[in-house]
Design an enzyme around this catalytic site. Structure first.
Site, short mmCIF file in Angstrom:
data_model
loop_
_atom_site.label_atom_id
_atom_site.label_comp_id
_atom_site.label_asym_id
_atom_site.label_seq_id
_atom_site.Cartn_x
_atom_site.Cartn_y
_atom_site.Cartn_z
N SER A 156 27.68 15.46 -23.24
CA SER A 156 28.59 16.71 -23.55
C SER A 156 28.25 17.03 -25.35
O SER A 156 27.14 17.70 -25.18
CB SER A 156 30.16 15.77 -23.16
OG SER A 156 31.18 16.51 -23.54
N ASP A 321 31.61 16.43 -11.86
CA ASP A 321 31.65 16.98 -13.36
C ASP A 321 32.05 18.60 -12.42
O ASP A 321 31.80 18.98 -12.92
CB ASP A 321 30.51 16.69 -13.58
CG ASP A 321 31.06 17.23 -15.71
OD1 ASP A 321 31.78 17.13 -16.05
OD2 ASP A 321 29.96 17.38 -15.92
N HIS A 354 33.19 14.37 -15.18
CA HIS A 354 32.65 14.20 -16.46
C HIS A 354 32.06 12.76 -17.48
O HIS A 354 30.38 12.81 -17.75
CB HIS A 354 33.49 15.43 -17.19
CG HIS A 354 32.65 15.47 -18.83
ND1 HIS A 354 31.02 16.26 -18.65
CD2 HIS A 354 33.07 15.48 -19.92
CE1 HIS A 354 31.39 16.47 -19.56
NE2 HIS A 354 31.28 15.99 -20.43
#
Length: 384
Positions: A156, A321, A354
């Site tokens: 991320s 995700d 995610h």
């Protein structure tokens, strides 16, 4: 799985000071800048085995192991990938993880004391960019006597930092592992951040960001921001399997506006636990860091930086995700390949959305990271 790294200690280093301040991308200067960090494993004699973990928005320097007195069931946030025999193998690699600039876990950020006023910075803390985060990490490495990383690894926001580092300083990064990351947030991504930011800033206890010395802070706003964010970190499948439409602590609905479904109870728990460990201003600043990130906006710069570079990239995405979908990863891989970089791209099937980058399953994920690092270290063929 082999035992982890055991008991670890948070360390601190002042990497910039008033006489030698950090010059930010914006032109503002900041000093002193203190960094909180942890290390796992041993640096080898030629200092060639360093792997840097760049953490995500809500992460911190405590990636693995336990602090003295910790619950053994609650190790560092990425403990499943760091340790002896794990992909970031501490029998072979010297692993470093540092809290980011703007953070609230020991590194200088909005809750730190502004030396000019003697009070917390609050919203007077300058806006920072991913490049600023990287420059603080680089200063920490200089303190540790490390000139080049075997790899920069992150998920991320962490993947964004690893990408920026490899683009700006390819001679300092042999390999970059970008997991569940994005090089340019979509309008939908930015919209979620905007709603979370509004939740915090409209909290009556926000006080313009100067809540540190007040009896109450913007806890309700921060909890709501976290609840909104957490929905986007999970997949439809994982929420369905974990909660379905089950009622919390009852067999039948209570037909009211209080928490009734298990998923509601879970989100409230996530919101409150976040309030207990995180700072609302840091959430605002790091959200903006992600909003403005756009490293491929100048293709000519990317070409110049990566032409002839020996840096290898591993770009991983997860099919569930929807916060940073595989399309984000494909764009990164395409841009890097277009600049002549060596890129391995892999989309992995995972039910976790995610947050997949935080899980050890499916096994293909960790195997792919391990093979890539083995190849960088000269111990394996790497991913196909």
């Amino acid at each position: 799985m082999a035992d982890g790294v055991g008991t670890v200690e948070l360390r601190r280093a002042v990497v910039f000071d008033g006489d030698r301040p950090l010059r930010l991308v914006s032109g503002a200067e900041l000093g002193p800048v203190e960094v909180a960090y942890e290390t796992y494993g041993e640096l080898n004699a030629d200092r060639s085995n360093a792997v840097f973990i760049c953490h995500a928005l809500s992460g911190d320097a405590h990636a693995a192991g336990l602090h003295a007195g910790d619950d053994p069931k609650r190790p560092g946030w990425w403990d499943n990938i760091v340790g002896p025999g794990r992909p970031l193998d501490t029998d072979r690699f010297f692993v470093i993880c540092a809290n980011v600039l703007g953070g609230c876990k020991g590194t200088t950020g909005p809750s730190s004391i502004n030396p000019e006023t003697g009070r917390p910075w609050g919203l007077r803390f300058p806006l920072v960019q991913v490049r600023d985060l990287v420059n603080v990490h680089r200063a920490l490495l200089a303190e540790l006597g490390i000139e080049r990383l075997l790899a920069a690894v992150g998920g991320s926001l962490g993947g964004m930092q690893a990408l920026q580092w490899a683009i700006d300083h390819p001679d300092e990064v042999k390999g970059a592992v970008l997991v569940a990351a994005s090089a340019r947030l979509s309008a939908q991504n930015i919209a979620f951040t905007a709603v979370a930011r509004e939740a915090i800033m409209r909290d009556p206890d926000f006080a313009g960001g100067d809540y540190y010395e007040n009896e109450r802070g913007p806890d309700r706003g921060l909890a709501l921001a976290r609840m909104i964010g957490h929905i986007t970190y999970l997949s439809e499948q994982s929420m369905r399997e974990k909660f379905g439409r089950r009622i919390q602590d009852a067999d039948l609905p209570r037909y009211g506006f209080d928490v009734d479904f298990q998923v509601e109870s879970y989100l409230h728990y996530q919101g409150q636990s976040f309030v207990d460990r995180f700072d609302a201003n840091t959430y605002l600043y790091l959200g903006r860091v992600m909003d403005y990130f756009d490293p491929f906006s100048d293709p000519a710069h990317i070409q110049r930086q990566l032409a002839g570079s020996e840096t290898s990239f591993l770009v991983l995405s997860f099919d569930s995700d929807w916060r940073f979908s595989p399309e984000h990863a494909r764009v990164m891989a395409s841009e890097l390949r277009g600049a002549g970089a060596a890129v391995t791209f892999q989309e992995i099937s995972s039910p976790h959305g995610h947050d997949s980058f935080l899980f050890a399953d499916p096994p293909e994920y960790h195997r792919t990271v391990a093979r890539f690092l083995d190849r960088l270290a000269g111990a394996g063929p790497g991913p196909a």
